[in-house]
Write an enzyme that holds these catalytic residues in place. Sequence first.
Site, PDB file in Angstrom:
ATOM      1  N   HIS A  96       0.829  -1.203   0.000  1.00 41.01           N
ATOM      2  CA  HIS A  96       0.000   0.000   0.000  1.00 41.01           C
ATOM      3  C   HIS A  96       0.870   1.262   0.000  1.00 41.01           C
ATOM      4  O   HIS A  96       0.743   2.121  -0.863  1.00 41.01           O
ATOM      5  CB  HIS A  96      -0.926  -0.016   1.223  1.00 41.01           C
ATOM      6  CG  HIS A  96      -1.836   1.169   1.313  1.00 41.01           C
ATOM      7  ND1 HIS A  96      -3.167   1.118   0.958  1.00 41.01           N
ATOM      8  CD2 HIS A  96      -1.612   2.445   1.695  1.00 41.01           C
ATOM      9  CE1 HIS A  96      -3.712   2.305   1.119  1.00 41.01           C
ATOM     10  NE2 HIS A  96      -2.787   3.135   1.574  1.00 41.01           N
ATOM     11  N   GLU A  97       1.770   1.338   0.970  1.00 39.96           N
ATOM     12  CA  GLU A  97       2.614   2.539   1.069  1.00 39.96           C
ATOM     13  C   GLU A  97       3.521   2.655  -0.141  1.00 39.96           C
ATOM     14  O   GLU A  97       3.806   3.757  -0.608  1.00 39.96           O
ATOM     15  CB  GLU A  97       3.436   2.517   2.365  1.00 39.96           C
ATOM     16  CG  GLU A  97       2.609   2.539   3.652  1.00 39.96           C
ATOM     17  CD  GLU A  97       1.497   3.567   3.662  1.00 39.96           C
ATOM     18  OE1 GLU A  97       1.646   4.632   3.028  1.00 39.96           O
ATOM     19  OE2 GLU A  97       0.445   3.303   4.292  1.00 39.96           O
ATOM     20  N   HIS A 115       1.716   4.357  -2.933  1.00 44.60           N
ATOM     21  CA  HIS A 115       1.794   5.822  -2.773  1.00 44.60           C
ATOM     22  C   HIS A 115       3.166   6.320  -3.223  1.00 44.60           C
ATOM     23  O   HIS A 115       3.285   7.349  -3.880  1.00 44.60           O
ATOM     24  CB  HIS A 115       1.615   6.208  -1.306  1.00 44.60           C
ATOM     25  CG  HIS A 115       0.197   6.183  -0.822  1.00 44.60           C
ATOM     26  ND1 HIS A 115      -0.827   6.839  -1.459  1.00 44.60           N
ATOM     27  CD2 HIS A 115      -0.366   5.611   0.288  1.00 44.60           C
ATOM     28  CE1 HIS A 115      -1.961   6.654  -0.782  1.00 44.60           C
ATOM     29  NE2 HIS A 115      -1.711   5.902   0.277  1.00 44.60           N
ATOM     30  N   HIS A 160       3.513   6.731  -6.879  1.00 45.10           N
ATOM     31  CA  HIS A 160       2.811   7.954  -7.290  1.00 45.10           C
ATOM     32  C   HIS A 160       3.748   9.156  -7.123  1.00 45.10           C
ATOM     33  O   HIS A 160       3.802  10.050  -7.957  1.00 45.10           O
ATOM     34  CB  HIS A 160       1.564   8.117  -6.401  1.00 45.10           C
ATOM     35  CG  HIS A 160       0.468   8.936  -7.004  1.00 45.10           C
ATOM     36  ND1 HIS A 160      -0.678   9.236  -6.301  1.00 45.10           N
ATOM     37  CD2 HIS A 160       0.316   9.525  -8.202  1.00 45.10           C
ATOM     38  CE1 HIS A 160      -1.476   9.967  -7.058  1.00 45.10           C
ATOM     39  NE2 HIS A 160      -0.898  10.159  -8.220  1.00 45.10           N
TER      40      HIS A 160
HETATM   41 ZN   LIG Z   1      -3.063   5.197   1.812  1.00 44.36          ZN
END
Ligand SMILES: [Zn+2]
Length: 676
Positions: A467-468, A471, A474
């Site tokens: 998940h991290e 990010h 991105h």
């Molecule tokens: Zn998040």
Amino acid sequence: MTNPLLKKFDAIYSTAPFSKIKNENFKPAFIEGIKNAKSEIDAIVNNKRVPTFENTIEALEFSGQQLDRISSIFFNLNSADTNDEIQKIAQEVSPLLTEFSNDITLNENLFKRIQLIYDIKDELNLTSEQEMLLTRKYKSFVRNGANLNEEKKIELRKIDTQLSKLKLTFGENVLAETNDFELHLSNKNQLKGLPNSVIEAAELAAKQKNKDGWVFTLDYPSYVPFMTFSDDRKLRKRMSFAFGARAFKKNKFNNEQIVLDLVNNRYKRAVLLGYKSHAHFVLEERMAETPETVNLFLNDLLIKAKPAATIEFDQLSAIAKKDGIEQIQKWDSSYYSEKLKKELFDLEEEKLKPYFKLENVIDGVFQISNKLYDLNFEEIATIDKYHEDVKTYKVTDTSGNYIAILYADFFPRKGKRNGAWMTSFKGQWKKDGKNSRPHISIVCNFTKPTTTKPSLLTFNEVTTLFHEFGHALHGMLANTNYPSLSGTSVFWDFVELPSQVFENWCYEKEALSLFAKHFETNELIPMELILKIKKSSNFLEGIQTLRQLSFGVLDMEWHSKNPSEIINVKEFETISFKGTQLYPDIKENCMSTSFSHIFQGGYSSGYYSYKWAEVLDADAFSLFLEKGIFDKETALNFKTNVLEKGGTEKPMKLYKKFRGKKPNNTALLKRAGLIK
Ligand SMILES: [Zn+2]
């Protein structure tokens, strides 16, 4: 004496000079940074030339960069490696920063220049990114009242002061009520069902209060395991009752009037600024755009998830019945969910962990990023870091071009806050023909290795890392002109798409076989375990969806209409819960009076975004499933239309470019097993 924060960072990638920075450097650096930012803004305002996009909007965008750099270093440290001294400095500089940002939004001469440009924006031949920047800048003033007359401006400030006081009181009351309750047990028989670790924690909690026996509280780390494992139904009921009655009892911590005052002030503020409701105001800057869209979204999911939720509820009721329970209640839900889970899956974390050695999982994340986006990661130990646990990487593309610096900080320690997050020490932008690349960081709290055992992650920790890292992709792949539109600086209900979509690779055999190997035998994770992980991730998905929807609906009910006629908080809430309710209502309990997400935190008119992001990520990943999870073309499409673009265009436009159509909830419902 020179302040390293105010000097040009001279390292090769101009990373932050952590080893040279001393705590006493921060405050003078902030003061100097604010002074310099102010004079940059003064120069824009006092420019004698006709306002243009370049001399006003762009100049404003690139003002205060020194201050931004100091702030990100300081506040990231305050989260990841803080101490009393840093916290004290934070207290001292926060008001200075608030004052500085108010000085900008209330600067009428600056606004006049922006408005002049905004009014003729159609004649300026702006690129869509420039138009987005102009709109965002203009709106940041207007949404704070820049267009109002003097009298209304004063009214707005009054409402704002009221609102911040009300939010503060709301939070204080919830905290006081949470701390006020304890379940103090002295008889060992009352601990039946609880795991040893939970009992030990309760014993420690009792000792800290100079008591014998065991103390359980309404804090999540104590409350959740108690409700999940305690065999004593009466005690579960007592805990659940206390939890649900927070700030709803007839005492000085009651939040009913606070809730009403909050929603009425929010409504007044929105109307003053020309919006139909608080939700209309908030959603203007979201992918969803309008309350109507959000309501349709929630309702459609509700209709589709309810049949599954009802079946699951009957399953829970059936196993409770074996214990002689005729009507299953709220305080039975976690307990029987856990029992049902054991019955259906028997998935023991301990069996999984050997396949997820931290180093292997990191290697997997890197390999997947390479297969999808051609990224290479090289650990460079010479990059200055703020703690010896931190790992530093240089990220490049296949041609060897420098893409980003990545910091990774995995283990808990004193001075690091809980949870996991991604952040940046430096943003990305293009200026004077140069693409200035970002410095990204991921911070987690994973189990530390010991002298005899490496760090083995639970599956939950594996998905957290993915998940991290989503990010971080991105942030690292950002490729825009303006820093405020770069990377994760997107509308709020769009920011979880890259992170959540990346989690999907954790459930795919093709991806797991790259890294999920037993840390001792090197044996690949067995297929049956993968299937179990997949199945158990959908466990009670219907009930959980309904619960999320009930909060989303309640949030929208409070914020999308004129609330002045509402007099009874509980009555209002009960009506709004009608369509989503499974358990019998408890009249002494109220959700709204302790619903901190929307009344204290920043989630008002935004609770829906949890589900919204799930719909997006499932819909996006379904294209990868269709074309192949390592399909280069699909990955390139996602990279160029979503990851690189940040907030340069409206999210729906970006999404449609990637997906070829608007998102719909079919992929999510299928993935969650709610439809066939
Ligand atoms: Zn998040």
